[in-house]
Structures are given as C-alpha cells and as structure tokens.
Design a protein around this motif. Structure first.
Motif: not given
Length: 266
Positions: A180-186, A229-233
C-alpha cells in the motif's frame, strides 16, 4: 523502523537534493529502502543500481515498466541481465500490465511481462508488479501470465495496490504480497482502506512510490521515503493494531520477500 519497499529515489526529481532526501529518510525511522529501477525508461535502471552500491541501507530492482515495453530490444535485455546479476539488486521490476494509459500496446506489455516473470524464475528472484486498468482485463491477464510463467515457484508483490479484496486474496494464494502507498491515506480511499484492513498482516508491505503519491496532508508535494510512516500509521489505524506491530510486521515482510539482511546492511 520502517522499510520503504518501493520508491524511485534515483529519479531526476531528486537530482538536486538526493543526499538531503536520504538523510531525512534515515533520520525519520526508515531502516532500509528499495530503489526501483524501472519506470523512467529502460536505461534508468542503472541509476538505481548505482545508488544501491553507494549505501548499504539501499537496495535496488531492475526491470521494464509496462509503459516501456515497446522499447525493449536485445541490447536492453542484455543490460537487464547484467543489472540483475548485481548483488545489490533484489528483485525484477517493476513490471506488469498498465491498461489505464496503454503507453505500450497490450500485446507487447503481456509479452514483456511474461519474459520478465520467466527471467525471475530462472534467476530465483522475486518480482515487483505494476497493474492498473479501468476495468478488469489487466488483472485477469496478469494472474494468467503469473501462473503460466512462474509455475508456482515465484514470490512477488503487487505494488501500490488499488484494486479490490477478492483479487488481493487470489493474489496471495499465488505467492504474491500486497503493498500500500500513500493512496490508502487519501480522503476518497475508504474502499481501499477496507482492503488493507481485510488482509493478513504477514501479507502486507508499505511504500511511498516517491516522488509520486504523497500521502494525505502532503498532496501536491514531491513525495519522499521519509513519509512512509504515514502510510504505516494509516494501516495501523484502520486495522486497529499498534503502530509498532505494523512497522515490525511490514518490515519483516519486506525483508523476507526481498531477502534482505536482518539489520538492513550488506
């Protein structure tokens, strides 16, 4: 400590301040990163291989992105084999099928992906896979090729995953992990977060795909591995698991897939 399992830190976007980007990355709690060679033309693989040679915390891949499938010739094939022989190169890729943009004809994409899966099997290397489509054809065809050429003997990862949970589970059954990349945070990615929550933790990786896909709160900025780390969070939050557990597990998954040393050093 995190591992950014997929970033393009050898890309030109980092040419002016690459050393500073890497310093921020390793100061931020990133233990190691995988510099993806493919995605900027076949010859750009050389930059990722050279970067991995400069720092024991950096590993590289080499491959032909589906956008560049039409560019692969015999000279490129010889270069690819040479890069893959480098001890700092840990996987073939990213390679796969992209029917969203179709910068290369579909038939050429399929042939070049099949060739790389067969090469990975010959060399006993894992595969980093790119797959994107407006429908489902690319996903179905990708697994057909993976079965046919991999013969059940390969491992790999679907990078920057954006598809559904049933497909992800089929992929797991065929030896693939899901990243998973930053897309999961959108804000608009609620369905993808449900996918991330529904997969076993031992099947999941995190990545930035830097310089692309900066996570929520950094949209519109150049992405960099320090933000993994933002992806992991986000994964920890949607899975309702401790952050430390997600960091430990995703890093262990990356080390297992890419056969990285336990401490990130050569």
């Amino acid at each position: 400590m995190w591992i950014d399992s997929h970033c393009h830190v050898s890309a030109d976007e980092f040419a002016a301040d690459r050393d500073a980007v890497l310093a921020r990355t390793f100061a931020s709690g990133v233990d190691a990163l995988v510099a993806i060679g493919a995605g900027y033309g076949v010859d750009a693989n050389a930059g990722a291989v050279a970067l991995a040679a400069s720092d024991t915390r950096i590993f590289a891949t080499a491959g032909v992105h589906p956008h560049d499938a039409k560019l692969l010739d015999d000279a490129g094939r010889a270069k690819l084999r040479a890069w893959l022989a480098d001890p700092r190169v840990v996987a073939v890729g990213e390679c796969g099928l992209d029917y969203w943009y179709e910068h290369s004809p579909r038939a050429e994409q399929r042939a070049v992906f099949a060739e790389q899966v067969a090469l990975a099997r010959e060399l006993d290397l894992p595969v980093v896979i790119h797959v994107r489509d407006r429908g489902t054809d690319a996903y179905a065809e990708l697994l057909e090729i993976w079965r046919a050429e991999g013969g059940g003997a390969l491992e790999g990862v679907l990078h920057c995953y954006t598809h559904d949970l049933p497909f992800a589970k089929r992929a797991l059954d065929l030896g693939l992990l899901v990243s998973f990349s930053g897309i999961v945070t959108f804000k608009t990615a609620e369905a993808l977060r449900e996918v991330a929550a529904g997969l076993p933790l031992d099947s999941v990786l995190v990545e930035t795909d830097a310089p692309l896909l900066a996570p929520q709160g950094h949209r519109g900025e150049r992405n960099e591995p320090a933000l993994v780390s933002l992806v992991g969070a986000c994964l920890a939050r949607v899975r309702q698991e401790p952050l430390e557990r997600v960091a430990t597990a995703t890093s262990a998954n990356a080390r297992r897939l890419f056969r990285l040393p336990a401490d990130g050093a050569a």
